[in-house]
Motif scaffolding. Sequence first.
Motif, PDB file in Angstrom:
ATOM      1  N   THR A   6      56.320  -8.710  -8.189  1.00 21.17           N
ATOM      2  CA  THR A   6      57.721  -8.814  -8.568  1.00 21.17           C
ATOM      3  C   THR A   6      58.585  -9.146  -7.357  1.00 21.17           C
ATOM      4  O   THR A   6      58.585  -8.403  -6.382  1.00 21.17           O
ATOM      5  N   PRO A   7      59.332 -10.234  -7.377  1.00 23.70           N
ATOM      6  CA  PRO A   7      60.198 -10.547  -6.234  1.00 23.70           C
ATOM      7  C   PRO A   7      61.267  -9.469  -6.080  1.00 23.70           C
ATOM      8  O   PRO A   7      61.613  -8.791  -7.038  1.00 23.70           O
ATOM      9  N   LYS A  11      66.631 -11.420  -4.255  1.00 23.73           N
ATOM     10  CA  LYS A  11      66.279 -12.822  -4.439  1.00 23.73           C
ATOM     11  C   LYS A  11      66.111 -13.167  -5.908  1.00 23.73           C
ATOM     12  O   LYS A  11      65.836 -14.292  -6.245  1.00 23.73           O
ATOM     13  N   SER A  12      66.190 -12.167  -6.782  1.00 21.65           N
ATOM     14  CA  SER A  12      65.769 -12.455  -8.142  1.00 21.65           C
ATOM     15  C   SER A  12      66.791 -12.077  -9.210  1.00 21.65           C
ATOM     16  O   SER A  12      66.439 -11.965 -10.369  1.00 21.65           O
ATOM     17  N   LEU A  32      63.958 -18.827 -11.986  1.00 22.30           N
ATOM     18  CA  LEU A  32      63.649 -17.399 -11.989  1.00 22.30           C
ATOM     19  C   LEU A  32      63.112 -16.952 -13.357  1.00 22.30           C
ATOM     20  O   LEU A  32      62.124 -16.207 -13.451  1.00 22.30           O
ATOM     21  N   HIS A  35      59.650 -18.160 -13.635  1.00 23.50           N
ATOM     22  CA  HIS A  35      58.758 -17.365 -12.785  1.00 23.50           C
ATOM     23  C   HIS A  35      58.344 -16.065 -13.506  1.00 23.50           C
ATOM     24  O   HIS A  35      57.164 -15.708 -13.552  1.00 23.50           O
ATOM     25  N   LEU A 319      65.445  -9.682 -16.900  1.00 23.40           N
ATOM     26  CA  LEU A 319      66.356 -10.036 -15.804  1.00 23.40           C
ATOM     27  C   LEU A 319      67.789  -9.582 -16.084  1.00 23.40           C
ATOM     28  O   LEU A 319      68.507  -9.168 -15.173  1.00 23.40           O
TER      29      LEU A 319
END
Length: 331
Positions: A6-7, A11-12, A32, A35, A319
Amino acid sequence: MSPQSTPSLEKSALSVPHLISIRDLTPADLDLIFHFSDQFREVLSRPIKRVPSLRDMTIANLFFENSTRTRISFELAEKRLSADVVNFSASSSSVKKGETLLDTVNNILAMKVDIVVMRHPSPGAPVFLAKHTDAQVVNAGDGTHEHPTQAILDAYSIRERLGRVAGLKVVIIGDIQHSRVALSNIFCLQKLGAEVMVCGPPTLIPRHMQTLNVHVSHNLREALAWCDVANVLRIQLERMDEGGGGMALRSFPSLREYAMVYGVNRRILDEVGKDILILHPGPMNRGVEITSDVADSGQSIILDQVQNGVITRMAVLYLLAARQRGPELVN
Ligand code: CP
């Protein structure tokens, strides 16, 4: 999902608190989402197809208009993320007794809902909702305006099959006038670097298309010869009949003639002679905008689109929730 895969949140994070329009997203947001969709695809290949990420969250799916794919797909995505899920269908609710959208939603939010996924026949209904509630809002289709998660899953499915979206030529064929999928696809594909054409009869292509930097064609053969990917849209007979008095007759002479001139069939694809990737958001009018020998062929990724709907919607919800709850949710 493991912390290793997991970033970090810095950054995510998505740039938006709601998903209302593709227009609001940056290309980095789309990357994102893709990803995380890739990561959720791996999760769904495991024997236990579930992660605990949203286990303390409640999501309400408010559907004021019919849906099969989007409604089931969101519900599955939410359950795979371990959220508590509440489903609402206007046809069996107090909306039928005259309750307003805001009253309906406020009553549902009083039950401590964190995210609302809404489909509504009125363009702009999700914006209204986001302005008047504290919950995060996901647009699951608002009238003829936008259907952002459909565009995301369409672009993801193209990328999955062809390895990229940038540089591709994509034609959207058919009933552009009544389609929320068309507008979201145009914004999404352009943000990802694709070139877009719309093709259909002049009566089904709105004039404002000229302002969106898309090519316009009224010739199916020409459009197919130009493209790498064709997204075939449903003829929306129910929207054409909104004024009453005889469905498609106001936009084209007959369904038979539409199918002859704009239907995507095996014969025209063989004549064009290119290996064009075929998409359709569903539901299909088989024999009208697309024939079964195309829809069910190896060229078609229609069922891949449906499958990818779950992982891309998991990514969107994950997200958005991370924006609300912070890095501990995603790590
Ligand atoms: N593609 C799509 O939005 O289908 P549903 O209307 O069945 O949700």
